[in-house]
Write an enzyme that holds these catalytic residues in place. Structure first.
Site, mmCIF file in Angstrom:
data_model
loop_
_atom_site.group_PDB
_atom_site.id
_atom_site.type_symbol
_atom_site.label_atom_id
_atom_site.label_comp_id
_atom_site.label_asym_id
_atom_site.label_seq_id
_atom_site.Cartn_x
_atom_site.Cartn_y
_atom_site.Cartn_z
ATOM 1 N N HIS A 98 0.849 -1.190 0.000
ATOM 2 C CA HIS A 98 0.000 0.000 0.000
ATOM 3 C C HIS A 98 0.888 1.245 0.000
ATOM 4 C CE1 HIS A 98 -3.884 -2.083 0.905
ATOM 5 N NE2 HIS A 98 -3.021 -3.010 1.275
ATOM 6 N N GLY A 109 2.319 -21.086 -0.937
ATOM 7 C CA GLY A 109 3.687 -21.553 -0.831
ATOM 8 C C GLY A 109 4.698 -20.431 -0.751
ATOM 9 N N ASP A 128 -5.970 -13.065 -1.998
ATOM 10 C CA ASP A 128 -5.318 -11.744 -1.977
ATOM 11 C C ASP A 128 -4.726 -11.462 -3.359
ATOM 12 O OD1 ASP A 128 -4.517 -9.305 -0.889
ATOM 13 O OD2 ASP A 128 -2.626 -10.109 -0.117
ATOM 14 N N ALA A 156 3.440 -8.136 -3.223
ATOM 15 C CA ALA A 156 2.242 -7.343 -3.551
ATOM 16 C C ALA A 156 1.074 -8.273 -3.847
ATOM 17 C CB ALA A 156 2.522 -6.449 -4.754
ATOM 18 N N GLY A 157 0.436 -8.744 -2.786
ATOM 19 C CA GLY A 157 -0.650 -9.682 -3.005
ATOM 20 C C GLY A 157 -0.114 -10.984 -3.568
#
Length: 400
Positions: A151, A259, A284, A322-323
């Site tokens: 973020h 993983g 996510d 990032a996700g």
């Protein structure tokens, strides 16, 4: 997958999926039958099921049928993002995840300016009302600058209850969850506001202490946003939020089972300590889910995906994960093969538990008569060969 045509007792044509292992709430049944009529499940039975009740009979011997997956935390996929404020792009995201078995999903936003988040919420609310999405999750901007992850730090702000209310109102009744760092000024008041408004208050992207996290749970927080990630590690003198969230029976913990985000031993610990009834697998996922490696947007930032792992490509958070690029069919396959979870526990984490949290378990999340015909057909290697959503084939099995 041979099929047989016959008339149902009502004279109309129905579809019965026969011969598969079926993941029912009571356990996995061998050689069961699921009859679908219209958009609903008409009947679920074991070997004693009545063949005469079916119209089209599909032989799925050697396959496993599980409830449609429910993803309560997903940002994008198929090259698109829910933060785009573009309805067509948002539908592309939804379609991508449906092909991988996710029949219900909550659209997650990324930290941004409040007015921009309000515009995104207006678009997403329309899609919720149309039945394409199950709600909106605001992840940010009310999170810790010390645990911001992917973020943008300069856009973060304290969770002033007035600002929290502004975003909830912008969603026009479709806000399902908001992630809050409860240690920030206004954090506890905002958790109480969300709980009173019927919106899930989730603890995440937080630098909270053990005691402050317990205060947030007492104030109404019921979810841990991707537990272990973007929060202090468990310590023997300062246990931090992880222990507080794991030990409290009121809290469901999100886990990203790709993983990359979690070591298998940590996943095992979470299931052991929280129990299968308190775990929700999430993706996510950002826009690269279902895509090849490359550059992708994530809110106002750019993300590089290499070997399937997404990381911020520039700025003060460059290099941060990032996700994910995960889809829930991969999370399921990993759970029952590499993690050795029982199918029943994986189904709870992927379907039943998130459906319950979102308040949609009366119509989805389990294979029961009267519920929406949301289901996933998996072959012997746990690969998706069929997806049905509300009685319509999203992925049609070969031979049907």
């Amino acid at each position: 997958m041979a099929q047989q045509q016959s008339a149902g007792r009502s004279g109309g044509l129905r579809t019965t999926l026969a011969g598969a292992r079926i993941a029912r709430p009571s356990g996995v049944v061998d050689g069961g039958r699921i009859t679908v009529e219209g958009d609903r499940i008409a009947d679920v039975s074991g070997r004693e099921g009545d063949p005469g009740a079916a119209g089209t009979v599909v032989d799925l011997t050697g396959h496993l049928i599980v409830p449609g997956f429910v993803d309560m935390h997903v940002h994008g996929g198929g090259g698109g993002s829910f933060s785009s404020a573009d309805p067509e792009e948002c539908l592309t995201v939804a379609a991508t995840h449906r092909r991988h078995g996710t029949t219900s999903m909550v659209a997650s936003t990324v930290t941004g300016d409040l007015d921009e988040l309000g515009k995104q919420a207006a678009v997403l609310a329309e899609l919720v009302q149309q039945g394409d999405l199950a709600g909106i999750h605001f992840e940010g901007p009310f999170i810790s600058p010390h645990r911001c992850g992917a973020h943008q730090p300069e856009l973060l702000r304290d969770p002033d209850p007035a600002d929290v209310r502004k975003l909830v109102d912008a969603a026009r009744g479709t806000a399902r969850m908001m992630t809050i760092a409860p240690e920030l000024p206004g954090g506890l008041e905002s958790v109480r506001l969300l709980a009173d408004a019927g919106v899930i208050a989730a603890v995440g992207h937080t630098d909270s202490t053990y005691d402050a996290t317990r205060d947030a749970i007492d104030a109404g927080a019921t979810v841990a946003t991707h537990l272990f990630n973007a929060m202090p590690a468990l310590g023997h003198r300062a246990p931090g939020p992880v222990l507080a969230l794991l030990e409290d029976e009121r809290v469901t913990v999100e886990l990203i089972n790709d993983g990359t985000h979690l070591h298998p031993a940590v996943l095992e610990m979470a299931f052991r300590d929280a129990g299968a009834g308190r775990v929700a697998f999430i993706t996510d996922a950002m826009g690269a889910a279902g895509m090849s490696d490359g550059m992708f947007p994530l809110g106002p930032m750019r993300v590089e995906v290499k070997d399937g792992v997404a990381r911020i490509s520039e700025g003060p958070t460059a290099g941060s994960i990032a996700g994910s690029t995960l889809t829930l069919d991969r999370a399921f396959r990993r759970a029952v093969t590499l993690d050795r979870l029982p199918v029943e526990h994986a189904v709870q984490a992927l379907s039943a538990n998130p459906a319950r949290l979102l308040g949609i378990d009366d119509r989805t999340g389990s294979l029961e008569a009267g519920k929406d015909a949301d289901l996933v057909i998996l072959d012997a290697a746990y690969e998706v060969v069929g997806v049905m959503r509300r009685g319509a084939w999203v992925v049609r099995p070969a031979g049907i």
